[in-house]
Design a protein around this motif. Sequence first.
Motif, PDB file in Angstrom:
ATOM      1  N   ASP A  51      -5.969 -11.752 -12.426  1.00 20.13           N
ATOM      2  CA  ASP A  51      -7.195 -11.198 -11.852  1.00 20.13           C
ATOM      3  C   ASP A  51      -7.135 -11.291 -10.322  1.00 20.13           C
ATOM      4  N   PRO A  52      -6.558 -10.300  -9.645  1.00 11.57           N
ATOM      5  CA  PRO A  52      -6.418 -10.351  -8.191  1.00 11.57           C
ATOM      6  C   PRO A  52      -7.746 -10.490  -7.450  1.00 11.57           C
ATOM      7  N   ASP A  53      -8.803  -9.843  -7.917  1.00 12.18           N
ATOM      8  CA  ASP A  53     -10.094  -9.944  -7.232  1.00 12.18           C
ATOM      9  C   ASP A  53     -10.630 -11.370  -7.253  1.00 12.18           C
ATOM     10  N   ARG A  54     -10.456 -12.048  -8.368  1.00 14.32           N
ATOM     11  CA  ARG A  54     -10.958 -13.429  -8.494  1.00 14.32           C
ATOM     12  C   ARG A  54     -10.257 -14.357  -7.514  1.00 14.32           C
ATOM     13  N   ILE A  55      -8.937 -14.309  -7.460  1.00 11.88           N
ATOM     14  CA  ILE A  55      -8.229 -15.221  -6.557  1.00 11.88           C
ATOM     15  C   ILE A  55      -8.391 -14.792  -5.102  1.00 11.88           C
ATOM     16  N   ALA A  56      -8.579 -13.498  -4.848  1.00 12.73           N
ATOM     17  CA  ALA A  56      -8.849 -13.039  -3.479  1.00 12.73           C
ATOM     18  C   ALA A  56     -10.165 -13.631  -2.973  1.00 12.73           C
ATOM     19  N   ARG A  57     -11.181 -13.699  -3.836  1.00 13.35           N
ATOM     20  CA  ARG A  57     -12.457 -14.315  -3.438  1.00 13.35           C
ATOM     21  C   ARG A  57     -12.246 -15.768  -3.024  1.00 13.35           C
ATOM     22  N   LEU A  58     -11.409 -16.496  -3.766  1.00 14.40           N
ATOM     23  CA  LEU A  58     -11.106 -17.885  -3.420  1.00 14.40           C
ATOM     24  C   LEU A  58     -10.482 -17.957  -2.028  1.00 14.40           C
ATOM     25  N   PHE A  59      -9.464 -17.139  -1.756  1.00 10.01           N
ATOM     26  CA  PHE A  59      -8.785 -17.196  -0.462  1.00 10.01           C
ATOM     27  C   PHE A  59      -9.698 -16.753   0.682  1.00 10.01           C
ATOM     28  N   LYS A  60     -10.607 -15.831   0.409  1.00  2.00           N
ATOM     29  CA  LYS A  60     -11.547 -15.407   1.449  1.00  2.00           C
ATOM     30  C   LYS A  60     -12.431 -16.571   1.867  1.00  2.00           C
TER      31      LYS A  60
END
Length: 134
Positions: A15-24
């Motif tokens: 889930d790229p969107d989920r982990i992108a939210r974490l890194f943001k």
Amino acid sequence: MPKGQIEHANLSVTDPDRIARLFKELLSWEERWRGPSQKYGWSLHVGDPENGATYLALYTGDHVKGKYDKGQPLNHVGLLVDDLSAAEKVVAQHGLKPFGHDDYDPGERFYFFDWDGIEFEVVSYAGGASGEGQ
């Protein structure tokens, strides 16, 4: 002799969107690009807005299953932060469990596994064992 740096790492995730939210939230990064990959799936790139050459490519597709054993396909990815305590709170707020808290040269650190079993090391040189860095 040439001098270089890591430009990006490409991680297969479910889930790229989920982990992108974490890194943001964890690193104050921004989405820089998303689109189809050359083969089989698509990617989302998230990275440092002040240093466009530093980012993670978060790759997915039907063939990505997640849940690798530690070290397969990689050992861990290191993330440098200026506030380790705040970073740990962000990780926990995303439902992930920090572990392996250590303080040795060149700094303090903890680790966590993401939802696909990829291990991340979060390190800060500010106030760590060496007191060097930022």
